[in-house]
Design an enzyme around this catalytic site. Structure first.
Site, PDB file in Angstrom:
ATOM      1  N   GLU A  17       0.843  -1.195   0.000  1.00  7.04           N
ATOM      2  CA  GLU A  17       0.000   0.000   0.000  1.00  7.04           C
ATOM      3  C   GLU A  17       0.876   1.242   0.000  1.00  7.04           C
ATOM      4  O   GLU A  17       1.891   1.297   0.703  1.00  7.04           O
ATOM      5  CB  GLU A  17      -0.913   0.037   1.228  1.00  7.04           C
ATOM      6  CG  GLU A  17      -1.802   1.284   1.269  1.00  7.04           C
ATOM      7  CD  GLU A  17      -2.845   1.230   2.356  1.00  7.04           C
ATOM      8  OE1 GLU A  17      -3.781   0.430   2.206  1.00  7.04           O
ATOM      9  OE2 GLU A  17      -2.713   1.974   3.344  1.00  7.04           O
ATOM     10  N   GLN A 211       4.798   5.675  15.862  1.00  4.15           N
ATOM     11  CA  GLN A 211       3.734   5.180  14.979  1.00  4.15           C
ATOM     12  C   GLN A 211       2.629   4.454  15.747  1.00  4.15           C
ATOM     13  O   GLN A 211       1.485   4.450  15.319  1.00  4.15           O
ATOM     14  CB  GLN A 211       4.312   4.161  13.975  1.00  4.15           C
ATOM     15  CG  GLN A 211       5.008   4.723  12.772  1.00  4.15           C
ATOM     16  CD  GLN A 211       5.494   3.576  11.899  1.00  4.15           C
ATOM     17  OE1 GLN A 211       6.572   3.056  12.112  1.00  4.15           O
ATOM     18  NE2 GLN A 211       4.682   3.170  10.945  1.00  4.15           N
TER      19      GLN A 211
END
Length: 288
Positions: A17, A211
């Site tokens: 992705e 993250q």
């Protein structure tokens, strides 16, 4: 090529992705990134859609660039802020460019967003039904191994997923997860509820400890003790955390494949070096 055809081959697949830039001036930088990613020959490459429909034109541009590299593109399309007219305009553009695969999503709702004028789609199944009318596209959808953040419970979540599949999904891709048992349990539940489309396992390599908070918010995933210890030990050392995150993601994928999960989707965060190192760690396994 349609992704349904790729999945029907019953071979191991690894897909990537990517996300388009927020500014058109950086479109060439993103094209350079996908050129690097294409060297690992992913089975397909999906291109995200900006929150509330922003950068939608950039999505088509990047998906077309993926196609020109000889990689099958998967273009995201979301409900948020989308009128029927706008959706069909995007579908016209994708069809014109020979892009045959769409990931149909409700989309993440930006903070403070109250809906735009003329928004005709509020749930993913409505968007899927609209795309299905054309009988032109392979349609994918999203699923949550550990329950959608807005669902009351697993029963409700699976019911919503079943509704989307019955409307016309060809495959589903999971949000990220860090405990493979969650995926195995989810897979069993899907089988019980006769959700029989292919399940593609979404893996997010965590290469930066910062993250993780955002990842949990978006995917409602749990963090296993094993990964907590990795973050505690290496989180303050960027190089060590990056290496540990790549190894953890690679080991996750190996375990998934050993347990019959043959279709893996890597959320690359536009980092070709991370994707490349994972693919190196899987080279003999993918070709086994």
């Amino acid at each position: 090529m349609k992704i349904s055809e790729i999945l029907n081959n019953n071979k191991v697949t690894v897909s990537f992705e990517v996300f388009p830039p927020k500014e058109w001036a950086k479109i060439d930088d993103t094209k350079a990134i996908i050129t690097e990613l294409s060297k690992d020959r992913p089975a397909w490459m999906s291109v995200t859609y900006g929150a509330a429909g922003t950068t939608s034109g950039y999505t088509t541009e990047i998906a077309n660039a993926v196609k020109n590299l000889g990689i099958t593109p998967l273009s995201h399309l979301t409900c948020i802020n989308s009128s029927r007219e706008k959706v069909n305009s995007v579908l016209d553009e994708l069809e014109k460019n020979g892009i045959e695969n769409i990931l149909a999503l409700r989309g993440d709702i930006p903070q403070g967003f109250e809906g735009g004028a003329g928004q005709d789609f509020h749930n993913a199944y409505e968007l899927i039904a609209e795309i299905k009318k054309r009988n032109k596209f392979c349609i994918g959808g999203a699923c949550y191994p550990e329950i959608h953040p807005e669902s009351k419970n697993r029963v409700e979540d699976i019911a919503h997923l079943k509704e989307k599949v019955d409307v016309g999904l060809d495959f589903i891709t999971t949000q990220m997860f860090f405990d493979n048992e969650a995926l195995y349990n989810f897979r069993e539940m899907c089988a019980i509820k006769e959700i029989n489309v292919p399940i593609v396992a979404g893996i997010m390599p965590i290469t930066n400890a910062r993250q993780i908070k955002r990842s949990i918010e978006l995917s409602n995933c749990s963090i296993p003790k094993k990964f907590e210890r990795i973050m505690d030990r290496f989180g303050d050392n960027p190089d060590a955390m990056k290496q540990a995150g790549i190894v953890y993601a690679t080991e996750q994928i190996i375990d998934l494949m050993a347990n019959g999960v043959n279709n893996i989707h890597i959320y690359t965060m536009n980092k070709p070096d991370v994707a490349h190192r994972i693919m190196e760690g899987l080279s003999a396994i993918i070709n086994e």
